[in-house]
Design an enzyme around this catalytic site. Structure first.
Site, PDB file in Angstrom:
ATOM      1  N   ARG A  95      20.628  46.745  35.221  1.00 39.49           N
ATOM      2  CA  ARG A  95      21.134  47.794  34.317  1.00 39.49           C
ATOM      3  C   ARG A  95      19.951  48.690  34.017  1.00 39.49           C
ATOM      4  O   ARG A  95      18.962  48.237  33.418  1.00 39.49           O
ATOM      5  CB  ARG A  95      21.719  47.189  33.044  1.00 39.49           C
ATOM      6  CG  ARG A  95      22.042  48.237  31.992  1.00 39.49           C
ATOM      7  CD  ARG A  95      22.900  47.703  30.866  1.00 39.49           C
ATOM      8  NE  ARG A  95      24.277  47.512  31.314  1.00 39.49           N
ATOM      9  CZ  ARG A  95      25.320  47.330  30.500  1.00 39.49           C
ATOM     10  NH1 ARG A  95      25.143  47.313  29.188  1.00 39.49           N
ATOM     11  NH2 ARG A  95      26.547  47.174  30.985  1.00 39.49           N
ATOM     12  N   HIS A 122      29.191  52.990  36.634  1.00 39.40           N
ATOM     13  CA  HIS A 122      29.374  51.618  36.136  1.00 39.40           C
ATOM     14  C   HIS A 122      30.474  50.977  36.997  1.00 39.40           C
ATOM     15  O   HIS A 122      31.591  50.725  36.543  1.00 39.40           O
ATOM     16  CB  HIS A 122      29.775  51.647  34.659  1.00 39.40           C
ATOM     17  CG  HIS A 122      29.605  50.342  33.946  1.00 39.40           C
ATOM     18  ND1 HIS A 122      29.110  49.196  34.541  1.00 39.40           N
ATOM     19  CD2 HIS A 122      29.885  49.981  32.654  1.00 39.40           C
ATOM     20  CE1 HIS A 122      29.087  48.211  33.662  1.00 39.40           C
ATOM     21  NE2 HIS A 122      29.551  48.657  32.514  1.00 39.40           N
ATOM     22  N   GLN A 125      32.435  47.663  35.960  1.00 40.15           N
ATOM     23  CA  GLN A 125      33.418  47.915  34.893  1.00 40.15           C
ATOM     24  C   GLN A 125      34.690  48.511  35.492  1.00 40.15           C
ATOM     25  O   GLN A 125      35.801  48.065  35.192  1.00 40.15           O
ATOM     26  CB  GLN A 125      32.821  48.897  33.869  1.00 40.15           C
ATOM     27  CG  GLN A 125      33.790  49.290  32.779  1.00 40.15           C
ATOM     28  CD  GLN A 125      34.103  48.149  31.833  1.00 40.15           C
ATOM     29  OE1 GLN A 125      33.186  47.495  31.369  1.00 40.15           O
ATOM     30  NE2 GLN A 125      35.364  47.892  31.551  1.00 40.15           N
ATOM     31  N   ASP A 220      35.803  56.356  26.237  1.00 40.90           N
ATOM     32  CA  ASP A 220      34.518  55.654  26.129  1.00 40.90           C
ATOM     33  C   ASP A 220      33.700  56.419  25.087  1.00 40.90           C
ATOM     34  O   ASP A 220      34.089  57.517  24.664  1.00 40.90           O
ATOM     35  CB  ASP A 220      33.827  55.650  27.513  1.00 40.90           C
ATOM     36  CG  ASP A 220      32.519  54.866  27.526  1.00 40.90           C
ATOM     37  OD1 ASP A 220      32.279  54.057  26.605  1.00 40.90           O
ATOM     38  OD2 ASP A 220      31.713  55.074  28.469  1.00 40.90           O
ATOM     39  N   CYS A 260      36.068  50.569  27.710  1.00 39.29           N
ATOM     40  CA  CYS A 260      35.190  49.564  28.331  1.00 39.29           C
ATOM     41  C   CYS A 260      34.456  48.714  27.296  1.00 39.29           C
ATOM     42  O   CYS A 260      34.022  47.615  27.601  1.00 39.29           O
ATOM     43  CB  CYS A 260      34.191  50.260  29.245  1.00 39.29           C
ATOM     44  SG  CYS A 260      33.212  51.509  28.401  1.00 39.29           S
ATOM     45  N   ARG A 288      36.472  41.307  33.592  1.00 37.97           N
ATOM     46  CA  ARG A 288      35.107  41.470  34.123  1.00 37.97           C
ATOM     47  C   ARG A 288      34.712  40.211  34.903  1.00 37.97           C
ATOM     48  O   ARG A 288      34.105  40.293  35.967  1.00 37.97           O
ATOM     49  CB  ARG A 288      34.102  41.706  32.976  1.00 37.97           C
ATOM     50  CG  ARG A 288      34.258  43.035  32.230  1.00 37.97           C
ATOM     51  CD  ARG A 288      33.959  44.242  33.102  1.00 37.97           C
ATOM     52  NE  ARG A 288      32.648  44.246  33.685  1.00 37.97           N
ATOM     53  CZ  ARG A 288      31.542  44.764  33.131  1.00 37.97           C
ATOM     54  NH1 ARG A 288      31.635  45.367  31.965  1.00 37.97           N
ATOM     55  NH2 ARG A 288      30.379  44.737  33.743  1.00 37.97           N
TER      56      ARG A 288
HETATM   57  N1   CP Z   1      31.458  47.331  29.122  1.00 34.96           N
HETATM   58  C1   CP Z   1      30.218  46.867  29.243  1.00 34.96           C
HETATM   59  O1   CP Z   1      29.544  47.044  30.253  1.00 34.96           O
HETATM   60  O2   CP Z   1      29.771  46.171  28.163  1.00 34.96           O
HETATM   61  P1   CP Z   1      28.292  45.692  27.902  1.00 34.96           P
HETATM   62  O3   CP Z   1      27.460  46.913  27.636  1.00 34.96           O
HETATM   63  O4   CP Z   1      28.388  44.795  26.721  1.00 34.96           O
HETATM   64  O5   CP Z   1      27.785  44.978  29.134  1.00 34.96           O
HETATM   65  N1  NVA Z   2      29.041  54.943  28.721  1.00 38.53           N
HETATM   66  C1  NVA Z   2      28.589  53.753  28.037  1.00 38.53           C
HETATM   67  C2  NVA Z   2      29.175  52.541  28.680  1.00 38.53           C
HETATM   68  C3  NVA Z   2      28.769  51.227  28.070  1.00 38.53           C
HETATM   69  C4  NVA Z   2      29.334  50.048  28.784  1.00 38.53           C
HETATM   70  C5  NVA Z   2      27.078  53.706  28.056  1.00 38.53           C
HETATM   71  O1  NVA Z   2      26.472  53.983  29.096  1.00 38.53           O
HETATM   72  O2  NVA Z   2      26.483  53.426  27.012  1.00 38.53           O
END
Ligand code: CP
Ligand code: NVA
Length: 309
Positions: A95, A122, A125, A220, A260, A288
């Site tokens: 990440r 992502h 997701q 989101d 999400c 997930r």
């Molecule tokens: N939706 C998602 O990716 O959640 P987290 O940020 O908790 O991993």
């Molecule tokens: N768009 C959000 C998604 C989190 C899972 C972010 O990047 O923070």
């Protein structure tokens, strides 16, 4: 093979495999015996990290959390990081702040790199979300033609959903305020995918127009993790984009609400909607696990072969 974009994977095959792994988890319990999934997270995570951790464990493997974001920030070059990790692990889940960093790691990595969220996409997701949509809205003809409204920021989740929808033949409308839609390159990529599948992808600045008669309403956060954009500026630009019961009432009576997570309740969605009967946010979270198993199995070349022992 790496999974940096949702277009890197055969989405229908991944969804079929995820559904199989969900229906018969025991049949997959030794498919990745002895394999190790290493993980580097530069940003917080609940769902992504835990779902992959449990997924690799349930497939017979191990999770190794490298924790330190320093690994991607000047500890050494991407070539040495990628090749060293490959001496111990079979996959690397990352990440990251910058998608370019992920691409650089992938360019040097002998083992599959999995995008656990970048500023651009992502994909893990979106796979879980498409599984959820197919379970709840699919017919014997699949989910092509299902009407999805994404209302909000043209961010990483939005990009992967647009491309995924394009690949699967969904009918998706994105409503964003002017200047907050996806980047041109993402629009072109989604359009190219849609051309092959017959999907319909459209853009508007009107949440009402997008939501009207939708089967699925998705939103989101307006400000993503690590984003430099000023929260107050964005809140002003997104006025009228919060998913309230009034907006949900424009969708089909049996429409589902998706997010999400994590969510900012009272900002992009009201507490009433996200905690209400149309919300399927925990079905998404549950999926997930199954989608992540499919990702690991496909990257390991275990496309649907179930374990017999
Ligand atoms: N939706 C998602 O990716 O959640 P987290 O940020 O908790 O991993
Ligand atoms: N768009 C959000 C998604 C989190 C899972 C972010 O990047 O923070």
């Amino acid at each position: 093979m790496h999974l940096l974009s949702i277009s890197d994977i055969d989405v229908p095959k991944a969804l079929a495999l995820a559904a199989k792994a969900k229906a018969k988890p025991q049949a997959f319990s030794h498919t990745l015996d002895g394999k190790t999934l290493a993980a580097i997270f530069e940003k917080p995570s609940t769902r992504t990290k835990l779902s992959f951790h449990v997924a690799i464990n349930q497939l017979g493997g191990h999770f190794a959390d490298l924790a330190g974001a320093h690994i991607l920030n000047g500890h050494e070059d991407a070539h040495d990081t990628a090749n060293a990790i490959a001496q111990y692990a079979d996959f690397l889940l990352a990440r990251v702040n910058s998608h370019e960093q992920l691409a650089e790691l992938a360019a040097h990595s002998p083992i599959p790199i999995i995008n656990g969220l970048s500023d651009a996409e992502h994909p893990c997701q979106a796979l879980a979300d498409l599984l959820t949509i197919s379970e709840l809205k699919g017919t014997s003809d699949g989910i092509n033609g299902t009407k999805v409204a994404f209302v909000g920021d043209g961010n990483n989740v939005c990009n992967s959903l647009l491309i995924g929808a394009g690949l699967l033949g969904l009918d998706i409308t994105l409503a964003s305020p002017p200047g907050f839609g996806p980047k041109g390159a993402m629009i072109s990529k989604a359009a190219a995918c849609a051309q092959a599948s017959g999907a319909s992808i459209s853009y508007t600045t009107s949440p009402k127009l997008a939501i009207k008669d939708a089967d699925v309403v998705y939103t989101d956060v307006w400000v993503s993790m690590g984003e430099k954009e000023n929260t107050a500026v964005k809140a002003a630009a997104f006025e009228g984009f919060s998913i309230t019961s009034e907006l949900m009432a424009l969708a089909k009576a049996n429409a589902i609400f998706m997010h999400c997570l994590p969510a900012q309740k009272g900002v992009e969605v009201s507490k009433e909607v996200i905690e209400g009967p149309q919300s399927v946010v925990f079905e998404q979270a549950a999926n997930r696990l199954h989608a992540q198993k499919a990702v690991l199995l496909m990257l390991a070349g275990q496309t649907g072969e179930v374990n017999s022992s």
